[in-house]
Design an enzyme around this catalytic site. Structure first.
Site, PDB file in Angstrom:
ATOM      1  N   ARG A  46       0.828  -1.204   0.000  1.00  0.00           N
ATOM      2  CA  ARG A  46       0.000   0.000   0.000  1.00  0.00           C
ATOM      3  C   ARG A  46       0.865   1.257   0.000  1.00  0.00           C
ATOM      4  O   ARG A  46       0.535   2.262  -0.637  1.00  0.00           O
ATOM      5  CB  ARG A  46      -0.915  -0.008   1.223  1.00  0.00           C
ATOM      6  CG  ARG A  46      -1.925   1.130   1.214  1.00  0.00           C
ATOM      7  CD  ARG A  46      -2.792   1.146   2.453  1.00  0.00           C
ATOM      8  NE  ARG A  46      -3.794   2.202   2.365  1.00  0.00           N
ATOM      9  CZ  ARG A  46      -4.363   2.784   3.414  1.00  0.00           C
ATOM     10  NH1 ARG A  46      -4.038   2.404   4.644  1.00  0.00           N
ATOM     11  NH2 ARG A  46      -5.264   3.734   3.260  1.00  0.00           N
ATOM     12  N   HIS A 101       0.518   4.577  -2.592  1.00  0.00           N
ATOM     13  CA  HIS A 101       0.245   5.933  -2.105  1.00  0.00           C
ATOM     14  C   HIS A 101       1.401   6.879  -2.395  1.00  0.00           C
ATOM     15  O   HIS A 101       1.186   8.077  -2.602  1.00  0.00           O
ATOM     16  CB  HIS A 101      -0.082   5.897  -0.616  1.00  0.00           C
ATOM     17  CG  HIS A 101      -1.472   5.429  -0.340  1.00  0.00           C
ATOM     18  ND1 HIS A 101      -2.484   6.268   0.082  1.00  0.00           N
ATOM     19  CD2 HIS A 101      -2.041   4.203  -0.452  1.00  0.00           C
ATOM     20  CE1 HIS A 101      -3.602   5.587   0.217  1.00  0.00           C
ATOM     21  NE2 HIS A 101      -3.360   4.325  -0.093  1.00  0.00           N
ATOM     22  N   VAL A 143       1.035  10.341  -5.726  1.00  0.00           N
ATOM     23  CA  VAL A 143       1.202  11.774  -5.469  1.00  0.00           C
ATOM     24  C   VAL A 143       2.613  12.202  -5.871  1.00  0.00           C
ATOM     25  O   VAL A 143       3.599  11.727  -5.313  1.00  0.00           O
ATOM     26  CB  VAL A 143       0.963  12.099  -3.978  1.00  0.00           C
ATOM     27  CG1 VAL A 143       1.115  13.599  -3.729  1.00  0.00           C
ATOM     28  CG2 VAL A 143      -0.419  11.618  -3.543  1.00  0.00           C
ATOM     29  N   GLY A 185       4.381  11.354  -8.230  1.00  0.00           N
ATOM     30  CA  GLY A 185       5.203  10.280  -8.772  1.00  0.00           C
ATOM     31  C   GLY A 185       5.902   9.473  -7.696  1.00  0.00           C
ATOM     32  O   GLY A 185       5.817   9.773  -6.498  1.00  0.00           O
ATOM     33  N   ASN A 199      -4.372   9.316   2.891  1.00  0.00           N
ATOM     34  CA  ASN A 199      -3.249   8.533   3.398  1.00  0.00           C
ATOM     35  C   ASN A 199      -3.473   8.034   4.821  1.00  0.00           C
ATOM     36  O   ASN A 199      -2.539   7.520   5.457  1.00  0.00           O
ATOM     37  CB  ASN A 199      -1.956   9.353   3.341  1.00  0.00           C
ATOM     38  CG  ASN A 199      -1.441   9.509   1.916  1.00  0.00           C
ATOM     39  OD1 ASN A 199      -1.639   8.630   1.085  1.00  0.00           O
ATOM     40  ND2 ASN A 199      -0.780  10.623   1.634  1.00  0.00           N
ATOM     41  N   PRO A 214      -7.403   8.265  -4.741  1.00  0.00           N
ATOM     42  CA  PRO A 214      -8.633   7.467  -4.767  1.00  0.00           C
ATOM     43  C   PRO A 214      -9.149   7.233  -3.348  1.00  0.00           C
ATOM     44  O   PRO A 214      -8.361   6.977  -2.432  1.00  0.00           O
ATOM     45  CB  PRO A 214      -8.174   6.148  -5.414  1.00  0.00           C
ATOM     46  CG  PRO A 214      -6.966   6.518  -6.207  1.00  0.00           C
ATOM     47  CD  PRO A 214      -6.276   7.590  -5.410  1.00  0.00           C
ATOM     48  N   HIS A 262      -5.827  -5.712  -2.942  1.00  0.00           N
ATOM     49  CA  HIS A 262      -6.508  -5.979  -1.677  1.00  0.00           C
ATOM     50  C   HIS A 262      -6.663  -7.466  -1.396  1.00  0.00           C
ATOM     51  O   HIS A 262      -7.437  -7.856  -0.524  1.00  0.00           O
ATOM     52  CB  HIS A 262      -7.875  -5.286  -1.669  1.00  0.00           C
ATOM     53  CG  HIS A 262      -7.784  -3.798  -1.635  1.00  0.00           C
ATOM     54  ND1 HIS A 262      -8.785  -2.959  -2.078  1.00  0.00           N
ATOM     55  CD2 HIS A 262      -6.779  -2.980  -1.211  1.00  0.00           C
ATOM     56  CE1 HIS A 262      -8.403  -1.695  -1.928  1.00  0.00           C
ATOM     57  NE2 HIS A 262      -7.188  -1.686  -1.404  1.00  0.00           N
ATOM     58  N   THR A 263      -5.926  -8.283  -2.118  1.00  0.00           N
ATOM     59  CA  THR A 263      -5.914  -9.716  -1.813  1.00  0.00           C
ATOM     60  C   THR A 263      -5.272  -9.998  -0.462  1.00  0.00           C
ATOM     61  O   THR A 263      -5.479 -11.060   0.119  1.00  0.00           O
ATOM     62  CB  THR A 263      -5.173 -10.496  -2.915  1.00  0.00           C
ATOM     63  OG1 THR A 263      -5.140 -11.875  -2.566  1.00  0.00           O
ATOM     64  CG2 THR A 263      -3.746 -10.025  -3.081  1.00  0.00           C
TER      65      THR A 263
END
Length: 338
Positions: free
Chosen positions: A68, A72, A76, A78, A98, A165, A196-197
């Site tokens: 994650r 993130h 933002v 790059g 965030n 998102p 999200h697995t």
């Protein structure tokens, strides 16, 4: 004016000029490449891998945290490790999108070890990308080559992260946000849903979906009725928002395509995953991985491979807005600019 007495001399001179210009362009712009540190810090990737593995042995949940973190960071400004900069309440870390992002201490540990043997060589941005790759591999996901050579950004601002998102975004908005970054609908399915697995979410992100999705306080009708009861029991109305639940309740510590079957059958935990089944295109992509998951060993093999496609999407995302060559810097400490 130069006087070339033969065509060969002119051609030779032009070749030299071309090569000099090309070298100047590469040195100023740079480019990512696999094995970027092979000569300057040969053990860079193995050191990051070692730190990632030791952390995972203590806390298997760290794999999802590191995955994650890269998303993130890249979204933002790059992939420039700007999310790692700890510059107070107005910094990128504090953006609402965030909330709950972590793993900073893992990257800091790897950076400290690298600075001990290769000071000023390996960027924090590359450590983030390498650690995410290693984390995915540790939970039986794909191991893929990571092009390196990123440099670290110098800017971290909460305002720049306004367009991340969000869990309650519509599918149209999610698609739009990904396209703005040059990412396709397929990338959305792979990185947002497929990512999200593994991992957990907090009940904080479930309240609108469970208790205020429709006028009058209704729940998201996409949720399987029996699963809705389970979710409400784990995340009661006005209950503890910090309670954590698995994003994939079936195989929460294994990187696999079960998440897509969950979404198709109404067992998506968070709203943004469920929304992938609302749009005809993302639904078709998602269901292609469901079909791939249930095919038998005698099939032709023409269906897509989630793990292979996920690896490609990660490499693609890892190229977003990278700083190379003379851009940015190599931070000495990941939490602060030099």
């Amino acid at each position: 004016m130069l006087n070339f007495k033969s065509p060969k001399a002119l051609v030779f001179a032009l070749i030299i000029i071309y090569n000099l210009l090309a070298a100047s362009t590469v040195s100023s712009q740079g480019q990512l490449q696999v094995g970027f540190y092979s000569k300057t810090c040969p053990n860079a990737e193995s050191i990051v891998s070692s730190v990632t593995q030791k952390t995972f042995e203590r806390d298997p949940g760290s794999a999802a945290v590191l995955l994650r973190l890269q998303f993130h960071d890249c979204y933002v400004e790059g992939c420039d490790a700007s999310i790692l900069i700890d510059n107070g309440e107005e910094g990128e870390r504090k953006a609402s999108g965030n909330l709950g992002v972590g793993g900073f201490e893992i990257i800091a540990e790897a950076k400290a070890k690298l600075e001990g043997i290769c000071p000023g060589v390996v960027s924090c941005a590359d450590i983030v990308a390498l650690a995410a790759r290693d984390a995915v591999a540790l939970v039986k996901g794909p191991f893929y080559e990571v092009p390196t050579g990123r440099r670290d950004g110098k800017v971290s601002s909460k305002s720049l992260a306004d367009n991340l998102p969000e869990v309650d975004d519509s599918i149209q908005l999610l698609k739009s946000k990904f396209r703005q970054k040059g990412l396709s609908d397929g990338d959305l399915v792979l990185l947002s849903g497929g990512g999200h697995t593994i991992g957990l979410t907090a009940c904080f992100f479930m309240q609108a979906r469970l208790y205020n999705f429709t006028p009058g306080g209704g729940s998201d009708p996409a949720i399987n009725p029996e699963f809705l009861k389970q979710l409400k029991s784990k995340c009661p109305f006005q209950g503890d928002p910090n309670i954590r639940i698995p994003l994939d309740p079936v195989t929460d510590f294994i990187f696999d395509d079960q998440i897509f079957l969950n979404i198709k059958n109404g067992f998506a935990v968070i709203a943004s995953d469920a929304r992938l089944h609302d749009d005809e295109n993302t639904k078709q992509i998602l269901e292609s991985y469901v079909s791939s998951a249930v095919r038998n060993s005698s099939s032709s093999g023409s269906l897509p491979s989630f793990k292979a496609d996920f690896a490609k999407a990660m490499v693609k995302m890892g190229n977003l807005g990278v700083k190379t060559g003379s851009e940015g810097e190599i931070r000495r400490v990941c939490a602060a600019v030099n």
